[in-house]
Design a protein around this motif. Sequence first.
Motif, PDB file in Angstrom:
ATOM      1  N   LEU A  48       0.719  -1.337  -0.006  1.00  0.00           N
ATOM      2  CA  LEU A  48       0.175  -0.050  -0.068  1.00  0.00           C
ATOM      3  C   LEU A  48       1.086   1.311   0.061  1.00  0.00           C
ATOM      4  N   LEU A  49       1.856   1.229   0.817  1.00  0.00           N
ATOM      5  CA  LEU A  49       2.690   2.573   0.891  1.00  0.00           C
ATOM      6  C   LEU A  49       3.772   2.373   0.085  1.00  0.00           C
ATOM      7  N   GLN A  50       3.811   1.310  -1.073  1.00  0.00           N
ATOM      8  CA  GLN A  50       4.892   1.438  -1.943  1.00  0.00           C
ATOM      9  C   GLN A  50       6.212   1.448  -1.234  1.00  0.00           C
ATOM     10  N   ARG A  51       6.372   0.615  -0.238  1.00  0.00           N
ATOM     11  CA  ARG A  51       7.789   0.490   0.404  1.00  0.00           C
ATOM     12  C   ARG A  51       8.643  -0.415  -0.603  1.00  0.00           C
ATOM     13  N   GLN A  52       9.957  -0.071  -0.248  1.00  0.00           N
ATOM     14  CA  GLN A  52      10.943  -0.655  -1.324  1.00  0.00           C
ATOM     15  C   GLN A  52      11.261  -1.957  -0.393  1.00  0.00           C
ATOM     16  N   VAL A  53      11.100  -2.983  -0.932  1.00  0.00           N
ATOM     17  CA  VAL A  53      11.207  -4.308  -0.353  1.00  0.00           C
ATOM     18  C   VAL A  53      12.334  -4.873  -0.931  1.00  0.00           C
ATOM     19  N   ALA A  54      13.033  -4.625  -2.087  1.00  0.00           N
ATOM     20  CA  ALA A  54      14.097  -5.454  -2.584  1.00  0.00           C
ATOM     21  C   ALA A  54      14.690  -4.436  -3.637  1.00  0.00           C
ATOM     22  N   GLU A  55      15.894  -4.865  -4.073  1.00  0.00           N
ATOM     23  CA  GLU A  55      16.613  -4.153  -5.187  1.00  0.00           C
ATOM     24  C   GLU A  55      16.845  -5.199  -6.349  1.00  0.00           C
ATOM     25  N   VAL A  56      16.637  -4.676  -7.376  1.00  0.00           N
ATOM     26  CA  VAL A  56      17.344  -5.461  -8.642  1.00  0.00           C
ATOM     27  C   VAL A  56      18.846  -4.892  -8.805  1.00  0.00           C
ATOM     28  N   LYS A  57      19.878  -5.608  -8.541  1.00  0.00           N
ATOM     29  CA  LYS A  57      21.313  -5.337  -8.960  1.00  0.00           C
ATOM     30  C   LYS A  57      21.421  -5.437 -10.230  1.00  0.00           C
ATOM     31  N   ALA A  58      21.225  -4.646 -11.252  1.00  0.00           N
ATOM     32  CA  ALA A  58      21.411  -4.740 -12.518  1.00  0.00           C
ATOM     33  C   ALA A  58      22.750  -4.741 -12.961  1.00  0.00           C
ATOM     34  N   VAL A  59      23.426  -3.966 -12.426  1.00  0.00           N
ATOM     35  CA  VAL A  59      24.975  -3.714 -12.844  1.00  0.00           C
ATOM     36  C   VAL A  59      25.476  -3.544 -11.378  1.00  0.00           C
ATOM     37  N   GLU A  60      26.697  -4.311 -11.104  1.00  0.00           N
ATOM     38  CA  GLU A  60      27.418  -4.266  -9.766  1.00  0.00           C
ATOM     39  C   GLU A  60      28.744  -3.863  -9.975  1.00  0.00           C
ATOM     40  N   ASN A  61      29.105  -2.780  -9.434  1.00  0.00           N
ATOM     41  CA  ASN A  61      30.386  -2.429  -9.565  1.00  0.00           C
ATOM     42  C   ASN A  61      31.266  -2.723 -10.718  1.00  0.00           C
ATOM     43  N   VAL A  62      31.113  -2.085 -11.844  1.00  0.00           N
ATOM     44  CA  VAL A  62      31.511  -2.415 -13.034  1.00  0.00           C
ATOM     45  C   VAL A  62      32.496  -1.375 -13.466  1.00  0.00           C
ATOM     46  N   SER A  63      33.977  -1.691 -13.896  1.00  0.00           N
ATOM     47  CA  SER A  63      34.748  -0.495 -14.129  1.00  0.00           C
ATOM     48  C   SER A  63      35.207  -1.374 -15.531  1.00  0.00           C
ATOM     49  N   LEU A  64      35.480  -0.060 -16.471  1.00  0.00           N
ATOM     50  CA  LEU A  64      35.885  -0.331 -17.939  1.00  0.00           C
ATOM     51  C   LEU A  64      36.348   0.925 -18.403  1.00  0.00           C
ATOM     52  N   PRO A  99      18.578 -11.473 -10.316  1.00  0.00           N
ATOM     53  CA  PRO A  99      19.387 -10.754 -10.013  1.00  0.00           C
ATOM     54  C   PRO A  99      18.991  -9.894  -8.579  1.00  0.00           C
ATOM     55  N   LEU A 100      17.636 -10.314  -8.191  1.00  0.00           N
ATOM     56  CA  LEU A 100      17.100  -9.891  -6.773  1.00  0.00           C
ATOM     57  C   LEU A 100      17.787 -10.458  -5.643  1.00  0.00           C
ATOM     58  N   ASP A 101      18.537 -11.540  -5.913  1.00  0.00           N
ATOM     59  CA  ASP A 101      18.819 -12.349  -4.799  1.00  0.00           C
ATOM     60  C   ASP A 101      20.200 -13.293  -5.381  1.00  0.00           C
ATOM     61  N   PRO A 102      21.305 -12.429  -5.830  1.00  0.00           N
ATOM     62  CA  PRO A 102      22.431 -12.958  -6.425  1.00  0.00           C
ATOM     63  C   PRO A 102      22.976 -13.841  -5.465  1.00  0.00           C
ATOM     64  N   PRO A 103      23.808 -15.082  -5.913  1.00  0.00           N
ATOM     65  CA  PRO A 103      24.390 -15.911  -5.073  1.00  0.00           C
ATOM     66  C   PRO A 103      25.622 -15.531  -4.224  1.00  0.00           C
ATOM     67  N   LYS A 104      25.829 -15.961  -3.188  1.00  0.00           N
ATOM     68  CA  LYS A 104      26.880 -15.448  -2.367  1.00  0.00           C
ATOM     69  C   LYS A 104      28.163 -16.053  -3.122  1.00  0.00           C
ATOM     70  N   GLY A 105      29.242 -15.198  -2.727  1.00  0.00           N
ATOM     71  CA  GLY A 105      30.700 -15.799  -3.170  1.00  0.00           C
ATOM     72  C   GLY A 105      30.645 -15.397  -4.764  1.00  0.00           C
ATOM     73  N   CYS A 106      31.295 -16.154  -5.499  1.00  0.00           N
ATOM     74  CA  CYS A 106      31.198 -15.816  -6.795  1.00  0.00           C
ATOM     75  C   CYS A 106      29.856 -15.923  -7.368  1.00  0.00           C
ATOM     76  N   VAL A 107      29.216 -15.157  -8.253  1.00  0.00           N
ATOM     77  CA  VAL A 107      27.919 -15.225  -8.549  1.00  0.00           C
ATOM     78  C   VAL A 107      27.582 -16.278  -9.719  1.00  0.00           C
ATOM     79  N   PHE A 108      28.781 -16.955 -10.226  1.00  0.00           N
ATOM     80  CA  PHE A 108      28.723 -17.803 -11.287  1.00  0.00           C
ATOM     81  C   PHE A 108      28.753 -19.190 -10.731  1.00  0.00           C
TER      82      PHE A 108
END
Lengths: 315, 590, 296, 327
Positions: free
Chosen positions: D21-37, D280-289
């Motif tokens: 109802l209050l549109q609370r943020q319940v999670a995050e989609v981590k679409a891009v995570e700490n990318v350097s190029l 991407p809502l809940d990526p694995p711990k450690g190495c995502v792969f």
Amino acid sequence: MASYILRRLVGSALVMLAVATLVFFMIRLVPGDPIAAMLADSGSPEAREAMIRKLGLDQPLIVQFWKWFTNMLQGDLGASIYGNNQPVTTIILEALPRTLSLAFLSFVIALVIAIPAGILSATRKNSATDNAVSLFAFLGLSMPDFWLAILLIIVFAANLQWLPAIGYEPLSAGFWPWFSHLILPSIAIGTGFSAIIARMIRSSMLEVMQADYMRTAASKGLTVRVQMLRHAFPNALIPVVTVIGIAFALLISGAVVVENVFAIKGLGRVLIQGIQNRDYPVVQGAVLVVSAFFVLSNLAVDLLYAVIDPRIRYS
Amino acid sequence: MDDKDLIKRAESELRDAYDYDARDPLFGLSKDDMRGNKMSRRTTLRLLAAGGALTMAQVLPGLRPTKAMAAAHAGGELNCAWAGVGEIVTLDPAQIGQVLQFQIASNIYGGLMHIDNNLVAQGDLAESWEVSEDGLEYTIKLREGVTFHNGDAFNADDVEFTFNRSSDPEQSRHSRVIGNVAELQKLNDFEVKFVLKQPQASFLTKALERSSGRAMTIVSRGGLEALGLAQYGLTPIGTGPYQVTEHVLGQGVVLEKFADYYDPERPKIDKITIQPVDGVEPLAAAIEAGDIQYVGGNPVPTQLVSRFESNPDLVVDIKPGPGFQSIWINPWHEAMLVTDFDKPVEELKKEKGFMVRLAIAKALDRDLFVQQGRFGYGVPAHGTINPAMGYFFDDALATASEQAFDPEGAKALMAEAGYPGGAGFPELKLQTTPNTKRDGQVVANILKQVLGITVLVDPKDFSIGIEEFNKMDFDLRLGGSGGDYDPDDGLVDWMQTASKFNGPDRDKDAMPFGFWSEAESDTAVEAQSVTADPAARRELVQKANAITSNKVACGFLYHPVDVLVHSTSVIVPEDARIPGLHELDRISLA
Amino acid sequence: MMSDISAQEQVLDVPDMAPPKSRLRSAFARDRKAQVGLFILGFFVLAAVFAPLIAPFDPNEMTLDMMGRPSGEHWLGTDDLGRDLLSRIIWGTQISLFVGISTVALALVAGVTLGVVAGYYGGWIDNIIMRYIDLQWAFPNFIIAVYLVAVFGTGLLNVIVAIALAFLDDFARIARSMVLTLKEEQFVDAARVQGFSDARIMFRHILPNALAPIIVQATVSVSYAILGEASLSFLGLGVGPNTPTWGLILADGRSFISQAWWLGVYPGLAIMLVVLSINFVGDGLRDALDVRDTGA
Amino acid sequence: MAQPFLRIEGVSVHFPVRKGLLQRQVAEVKAVENVSLSLNRGEAFGLVGESGCGKTTLARTVLRLVNATEGAIWFDGQNITELKGAALAPYRKRVAAVFQDPFSSLNPRMKAGAIIAEVLKVHQYSGNVNARVIELLGLCGLSDRFADLYPHQMSGGQRQRVGIARALSIEPDLIVCDEAVSALDVSIQAQIINLLEDLRVRLNLTYLFIGHDLSIVRHLCDRVAVMYLGRVMETATSEELFDNPQHPYTRALIDAVPNPDPLAEAGREHVALKGEVPSPLDPPKGCVFHPRCPIAMEVCRTVEPSLDILTPGHSAACHAASPPQTN
């Protein structure tokens, strides 16, 4: 589902609160002085003062609002400014059965016309019957309801003298008095509405008839009649349910004008008279109730939709 | 008796009624004349004259409809329509503000006095009364054995209760009506005494009257307590001939014969249903279909009158209507500015603002208006004094008045004021109510045709219109008065600087007076109020009337007519035909 | 080396993907109903435009020939003030069509702007606008119009504004939902990358692609606006007594129709014909533009 | 070393998920995570990965269609993540995009010529707009008649050429090609790739090329980065990456490319990836792969590997990555 209902309920309640606030302040923007109108014949300043004091109109607007608002939350909508200060709740409770009777009968009339017309035109698509139904539907949509009301009075009340021209009798006075007073206004309102439903039934029947299960039904060798009535029609009803929500808006809008023609003091007429008399509490109450009906019927339609159509799921 | 004799007799009665010294507290009557249970015709006429409420029309018996009437019998049911109204908002005398409400209430309640068809007060719940020598004390013997609809017995306590309730402006709108009463004493259970602050000739006919008076219409203590104020307004308890058995707002009132009414002869009809009917066509349809047999409430729309007259099932009874309608012209409007009416007419005629005012009034083609706007039912007006006032009505004014219809003169005045053919004249708004919009259109058309000026009709809900009128915030307004039986009603209420309708809420710095203020007519109006001699009073009345007409206090338009419509199956005897009232307890079914 | 990267010069010829205009024309060519609608509507539009030329009388000229039957002189009879009914209806066409069109134009511009802005920006702007629209959704349109006329007072402009405000939410909703879909299209991204202003993106790129359902809604709304004005006038909340509109002619005639049936029949007939023809055209448009029937 | 032309520095993009109802943020989609190029001027840089790996989001971040949650993007020495409103205009003038879907990337209500002309007008092109439109169309291999055609009257390849012409109209320095050819037929793809290559040389353009078709990326790009679940797994020159992939995910991607020779393709063994891409809502711990990795070790479950430089110009984020073999 439960959380969906809860969410919709709370949302509707919030809308109603906003409506209440808006209505309270909007009506006070309307120019006009109810006290002057009421006391036009006596015109004594002390009577005027007394009246203003009695009605609490001497208090700051915000105090008036707070009083009205807190009372409203307890189900007390205040009292009419006029006459013996009838409680608005009483006025509305008296008007409600009239409008609801009118709405109910209009609805029945609309369905009685629309269901056969819609089915016929769908099963005989592009036939003369279909065209006739379609023309009727367009005419129904295009005819101002108050015009139809006047024509009905001229024909059935004034000339043929079959039915009373005006007024309302409660159901407690007997079925015929009730029915005979309501039938003309109901036709006036129901005709336009039947046009909408007939069109809707037709198009959704046509859609349903192309669905796979209809072909299955046909392959099982069911007669066309059984196919139509047992399979196509119930499924075609689903979109029609949405119209019921719209129905209320149409019926209320139609009722405002048509009640006026037939001198039936339903909600619409209460509202119009309230506005004309600048009877603030009555207008506030009537608008609140009309919009409550509207909001709730929309809500009901959405929920009904979920019940009728198992494919729709709410999270 | 033919008409000539009638009029002769009426004139002599009128003269006799007015033949007393105005300072005499008993108005030339003896103590014996004043006491008793029924006043003589001479006494009542004299009282009325002293109260300023007597007119030629009342002295003359009304003309009766010519259609044959069947024999009456008791019992039966009657359906009435109350015209031009959506609901009967209240039947509580303390709150009643409309004629159409007390038309009904008068059949439900008793009062101490009630006027008869000659507009003379007769005892109702007052069995007999005595007036003191100084005219300050009215001792009233109450009728015994009267009961309220709820079974409570009526006695002096009820008179006291009603009096206290009506005196309190918080509870009643009519405290002014009994403002002259210093004290009410209860002498015993069936005797009360009113002590007045000063002699008041109209005390019996106005203050104690049950219908139009309303202040001493006897309400029920028990009923108010049991029902509560709001419900009492719908289904009140009284001592009248009819009791309310059902009243739902917007649906109508059901009256049933009150079996214990003190007069066993009345009422005659068992059950009466009163249905408010807003709208002309539904009214016509209901009457012509026979659903409705009797019409009360607001005046029957004039376009229906000739149609009803030609209907063999209906009786249409027309009498002169006591009222006037005018075009009010705001003297503070730039183009019609008159800041001072206290000048000779010739002097005023040199002012541009007055030229325009006079031109507008002169342009009013009242015959055309009556024909087109009122379908022929109405009388051209040139002053507040209406033909129902008979004796005071001034026939000559129609031609003698400065504002008599004169298109050429009107055009000339406009040209002289600088608007030849209306050129350059600003657009004016003519305020009407939604119901008088049509009349306004006819007036606008006449002004356009004669003067070439553009007048836009501006219908406003009564609540807005009255506010603007009170503030003098209008250009032109169509409006007027009803129920004027005495010269006072028109002159005192409307045509004096201190009149209650004369712009009471205006900005008093910018506008020293409202729509009208003129010293000479003020004096004449005041003088006529206290002048007893009919000829002298008539002279004063007509003088004031002529001044307001000549100096254009407003553009007088027309006097309405009073139309009663009922089915031939309803018998309305002479004594039930009180102008503006409906004596339902005296009518019966054929 | 331009030769090996040049495209095929052949232009694809896909008839069923002709530009919208000609698609519309061909759809109408097949739709008898829409043609009839256009014909009737054209007739009324001509009457409205040339009212001063074709009306036989001054519509406000009163005569003593009150409630005169239809005759050679007065084809549709005269009204209760002796005015020529035909002339009044012809002039009424002008007002009624003007009210219908200008109301919808106003509602469309305001509603679509709100809807587009809400849909495009999202977030709190969307929230505020949509809460307002929800609020308005809680009232039947006609009730809103009645209420607003009571607030503003009667008169042509006020009636137009009141009805337009009452219709605003329909347009806002449709526009917003279209924008929400179109916003995901890549040409919108392309426009943003090219540095186009938000206004240009909203109104030059998104809006033209959202027009089909809006046009259909607008067409239908014109008919509702005409009916709405008539109903308001009928209740005495209309354009004002000095302008002949169909609703007002009916309302004024209402007290006389059992004596003069023509006063009740012809203005109502005019309303019905125009509304009918607009509905025919709207239905044709709906089919041609392939917009789903929203029922409302 | 000279400053890179485009430097993406620790960029993360998270999308909030709101509910209730209050549109609370319940999670995050981590679409891009700490990318350097970083990209050099005149270079074509490829960004590959499965759909949903965040490469398109990263491209959209560079295009400032979405905002970075963290990190910064430097373009020609200027941090463009901070720019707003009018300040963004100069950047917009130097960066263009070619989009994936030639059907949706052109406004269906506008003719090709108008689409290009509008860009010129908005950027206040001083010369003759019409002539420039014809010139741009010509540059992309379209004759002038195309200016008068609506998108739906053209083929996919023709539309994409219009899209490229539009991108070129502002004379950009950097073009972001988001799956610019993936929606096209193979034969058309080749034409467009050739066009892009040709233009790069002629106009000295820098490309950020997003794609999932490794062969095209290999053909077109100088350097490549491989993304998985929002993170960069490996980056190297095209040649190095395809010849000597170090990350098991890169290897799996390369392995999945069908060999153009059907015979060789038939006899080849695939290293199929297990399971699905995690949410991407809940990526694995450690190495995502690690849940899909054929060679996952214990450490992979707990410790997220950093993107380590293996040899100059070749980095990988894998605990198992070996130093370069020296043959």
